[in-house]
Design a protein around this motif. Structure first.
Motif, PDB file in Angstrom:
ATOM      1  N   ASN A 145       0.816  -1.219   0.000  1.00  0.00           N
ATOM      2  CA  ASN A 145       0.000   0.000   0.000  1.00  0.00           C
ATOM      3  C   ASN A 145       0.856   1.278   0.000  1.00  0.00           C
ATOM      4  O   ASN A 145       0.444   2.309   0.545  1.00  0.00           O
ATOM      5  N   SER A 146       2.015   1.208  -0.624  1.00  0.00           N
ATOM      6  CA  SER A 146       2.861   2.403  -0.721  1.00  0.00           C
ATOM      7  C   SER A 146       2.129   3.524  -1.448  1.00  0.00           C
ATOM      8  O   SER A 146       2.234   4.693  -1.067  1.00  0.00           O
ATOM      9  N   ASP A 147       1.393   3.165  -2.505  1.00  0.00           N
ATOM     10  CA  ASP A 147       0.626   4.186  -3.237  1.00  0.00           C
ATOM     11  C   ASP A 147      -0.351   4.914  -2.313  1.00  0.00           C
ATOM     12  O   ASP A 147      -0.531   6.130  -2.422  1.00  0.00           O
ATOM     13  N   SER A 148      -0.965   4.179  -1.393  1.00  0.00           N
ATOM     14  CA  SER A 148      -1.934   4.776  -0.461  1.00  0.00           C
ATOM     15  C   SER A 148      -1.248   5.780   0.458  1.00  0.00           C
ATOM     16  O   SER A 148      -1.789   6.858   0.739  1.00  0.00           O
ATOM     17  N   HIS A 149      -0.053   5.427   0.937  1.00  0.00           N
ATOM     18  CA  HIS A 149       0.707   6.337   1.803  1.00  0.00           C
ATOM     19  C   HIS A 149       1.108   7.607   1.044  1.00  0.00           C
ATOM     20  O   HIS A 149       1.035   8.712   1.581  1.00  0.00           O
ATOM     21  N   ILE A 150       1.554   7.435  -0.212  1.00  0.00           N
ATOM     22  CA  ILE A 150       1.981   8.589  -1.004  1.00  0.00           C
ATOM     23  C   ILE A 150       0.793   9.526  -1.245  1.00  0.00           C
ATOM     24  O   ILE A 150       0.896  10.738  -1.060  1.00  0.00           O
ATOM     25  N   LYS A 151      -0.350   8.947  -1.624  1.00  0.00           N
ATOM     26  CA  LYS A 151      -1.553   9.770  -1.850  1.00  0.00           C
ATOM     27  C   LYS A 151      -1.963  10.490  -0.569  1.00  0.00           C
ATOM     28  O   LYS A 151      -2.418  11.630  -0.604  1.00  0.00           O
ATOM     29  N   SER A 152      -1.826   9.813   0.566  1.00  0.00           N
ATOM     30  CA  SER A 152      -2.164  10.408   1.864  1.00  0.00           C
ATOM     31  C   SER A 152      -1.399  11.714   2.075  1.00  0.00           C
ATOM     32  O   SER A 152      -1.970  12.737   2.479  1.00  0.00           O
ATOM     33  N   SER A 153      -0.092  11.702   1.799  1.00  0.00           N
ATOM     34  CA  SER A 153       0.716  12.918   1.969  1.00  0.00           C
ATOM     35  C   SER A 153       0.357  13.986   0.937  1.00  0.00           C
ATOM     36  O   SER A 153       0.426  15.174   1.226  1.00  0.00           O
ATOM     37  N   PHE A 154      -0.022  13.579  -0.273  1.00  0.00           N
ATOM     38  CA  PHE A 154      -0.324  14.550  -1.327  1.00  0.00           C
ATOM     39  C   PHE A 154      -1.692  15.209  -1.120  1.00  0.00           C
ATOM     40  O   PHE A 154      -1.840  16.409  -1.355  1.00  0.00           O
ATOM     41  N   PHE A 155      -2.686  14.450  -0.720  1.00  0.00           N
ATOM     42  CA  PHE A 155      -4.002  15.046  -0.466  1.00  0.00           C
ATOM     43  C   PHE A 155      -3.995  15.770   0.878  1.00  0.00           C
ATOM     44  O   PHE A 155      -4.692  16.762   1.051  1.00  0.00           O
ATOM     45  N   GLY A 156      -3.193  15.277   1.816  1.00  0.00           N
ATOM     46  CA  GLY A 156      -3.034  15.965   3.088  1.00  0.00           C
ATOM     47  C   GLY A 156      -3.891  15.395   4.193  1.00  0.00           C
ATOM     48  O   GLY A 156      -4.974  14.863   3.959  1.00  0.00           O
ATOM     49  N   ALA A 157      -3.412  15.536   5.424  1.00  0.00           N
ATOM     50  CA  ALA A 157      -4.062  14.941   6.591  1.00  0.00           C
ATOM     51  C   ALA A 157      -5.266  15.745   7.085  1.00  0.00           C
ATOM     52  O   ALA A 157      -6.062  15.238   7.865  1.00  0.00           O
ATOM     53  N   SER A 158      -5.384  16.991   6.645  1.00  0.00           N
ATOM     54  CA  SER A 158      -6.494  17.801   7.163  1.00  0.00           C
ATOM     55  C   SER A 158      -6.902  18.919   6.211  1.00  0.00           C
ATOM     56  O   SER A 158      -6.176  19.256   5.277  1.00  0.00           O
ATOM     57  N   GLU A 159      -8.057  19.476   6.470  1.00  0.00           N
ATOM     58  CA  GLU A 159      -8.511  20.720   5.848  1.00  0.00           C
ATOM     59  C   GLU A 159      -9.081  21.571   6.966  1.00  0.00           C
ATOM     60  O   GLU A 159      -9.517  21.049   7.995  1.00  0.00           O
ATOM     61  N   THR A 160      -9.067  22.884   6.779  1.00  0.00           N
ATOM     62  CA  THR A 160      -9.654  23.800   7.756  1.00  0.00           C
ATOM     63  C   THR A 160     -10.715  24.636   7.055  1.00  0.00           C
ATOM     64  O   THR A 160     -10.473  25.151   5.967  1.00  0.00           O
ATOM     65  N   VAL A 161     -11.888  24.747   7.686  1.00  0.00           N
ATOM     66  CA  VAL A 161     -13.022  25.456   7.074  1.00  0.00           C
ATOM     67  C   VAL A 161     -13.524  26.534   8.043  1.00  0.00           C
ATOM     68  O   VAL A 161     -13.544  26.323   9.261  1.00  0.00           O
ATOM     69  N   ILE A 162     -13.917  27.670   7.495  1.00  0.00           N
ATOM     70  CA  ILE A 162     -14.437  28.793   8.291  1.00  0.00           C
ATOM     71  C   ILE A 162     -15.878  28.507   8.736  1.00  0.00           C
ATOM     72  O   ILE A 162     -16.653  27.919   7.995  1.00  0.00           O
ATOM     73  N   ILE A 163     -16.199  28.915   9.972  1.00  0.00           N
ATOM     74  CA  ILE A 163     -17.576  28.841  10.483  1.00  0.00           C
ATOM     75  C   ILE A 163     -18.083  30.267  10.666  1.00  0.00           C
ATOM     76  O   ILE A 163     -17.403  31.095  11.284  1.00  0.00           O
ATOM     77  N   GLU A 164     -19.262  30.546  10.127  1.00  0.00           N
ATOM     78  CA  GLU A 164     -19.875  31.867  10.313  1.00  0.00           C
ATOM     79  C   GLU A 164     -21.345  31.693  10.629  1.00  0.00           C
ATOM     80  O   GLU A 164     -22.051  30.981   9.916  1.00  0.00           O
ATOM     81  N   ARG A 165     -21.793  32.353  11.694  1.00  0.00           N
ATOM     82  CA  ARG A 165     -23.170  32.210  12.182  1.00  0.00           C
ATOM     83  C   ARG A 165     -23.590  30.737  12.261  1.00  0.00           C
ATOM     84  O   ARG A 165     -24.665  30.359  11.791  1.00  0.00           O
ATOM     85  N   GLY A 166     -22.705  29.921  12.775  1.00  0.00           N
ATOM     86  CA  GLY A 166     -23.004  28.509  13.012  1.00  0.00           C
ATOM     87  C   GLY A 166     -22.924  27.604  11.797  1.00  0.00           C
ATOM     88  O   GLY A 166     -23.172  26.403  11.895  1.00  0.00           O
TER      89      GLY A 166
END
Lengths: 132, 132, 132
Positions: free
Chosen positions: A81-102
């Motif tokens: 599953n080396s391909d899976s590990h490589i894709k993991s680093s390329f897509f990234g472990a997280s995203e951050t999204v803004i919250i406004e008025r809930g």
């Protein structure tokens, strides 16, 4: 911190988690801030992309698997599953999204996806809300 | 903001900085929040991946260098490190990790890595903790 | 949340938004914290890379378009911009930068770029500042 569960069905798959994240944010009852959507797995990731035409996700998967292929004979890691590990680093472990008025502030066509690269598996996602 | 120093030994290398980040978080004494791990260099990055079998990192390096190769004759940048800049944007300048009860919340197999793509060099990493 | 406007001129382009982000941060008058720079579009992204020699950006664009090419006959999405969506996920929807004494903390050669992959278009960027 909030932990969500995701069950994936295929080896490679994008699961739309926008509704689950939105619901968790509503439940916390925070008005303004950011939410970190974090993947604790090393053969999966989090990505934001189009949630309208599913062929977009098909194409992302197809193309990525061409230059990060499953069976390169040069891979040394023994689990296949080396391909899976490589894709993991390329897509990234997280995203951050803004919250406004809930509510999550996303673009018209944006959805938040759990990106599975070594399924099917039972997976977790961690959410952390920071008010501000 | 906290600055950490990293000394890399090879042109391309993943240096495990999990312990250094955890120690800095402990020292600040914050209980809950997030920590931004930021790379101020344009030929390096920060990534989260497996810290158990080192062949995973070998494979990430090997495969990435196949489709983002060092010596493409079409490169125009004169310093011979266009591949390093491209990898920097793909792996990303930062990662964000949740802190709970003073500890980093990472998956079982996850480590935080400084990704060097144009070493060996003396490098810096910036940490910023946001309570919440 | 602050919304900035960006007008792109080419199909694929990196627009330096460092000055606009720095100005918005100054205007808010916050001393310390982080700023999330968020792209609400699914065929564009945000990236941090060298702002000195423009050939670096040319090379990033050129190389990325080799392995994520515009016209793969296997693409199924009918709008002819599958490559733009794939690049969007790879470069990522956002970057987070540290603020100290009212100023962005960037490395010597770092600039913040709006990465257009399906222009020319009128685009938006969302900024969210979290004090801390």
């Amino acid at each position: 911190m909030i932990a969500l569960k995701v069950k994936t069905q295929y080896r490679s798959e994008f699961v739309d988690i926008t509704g689950d994240v939105a619901k968790a944010v509503r439940k916390i009852g925070i008005s303004d801030g950011i939410v970190l959507i974090y993947c604790p797995h090393t053969t999966a990731g989090i990505t934001i992309n189009e949630n309208a035409d599913p062929s977009v996700l098909t194409d992302i998967n197809l193309k990525t698997s061409k230059f990060i292929d499953h069976n390169d004979p040069d891979y040394r890691h023994g689990e296949g599953n080396s391909d899976s590990h490589i894709k993991s680093s390329f897509f990234g472990a997280s995203e951050t999204v803004i919250i406004e008025r809930g509510k999550l502030v996303l673009g018209t066509w944006q959805g938040i996806f759990f990106a599975e690269f070594d399924g099917p598996r039972n997976r977790e996602i961690f959410l952390k809300i920071i008010p501000g």
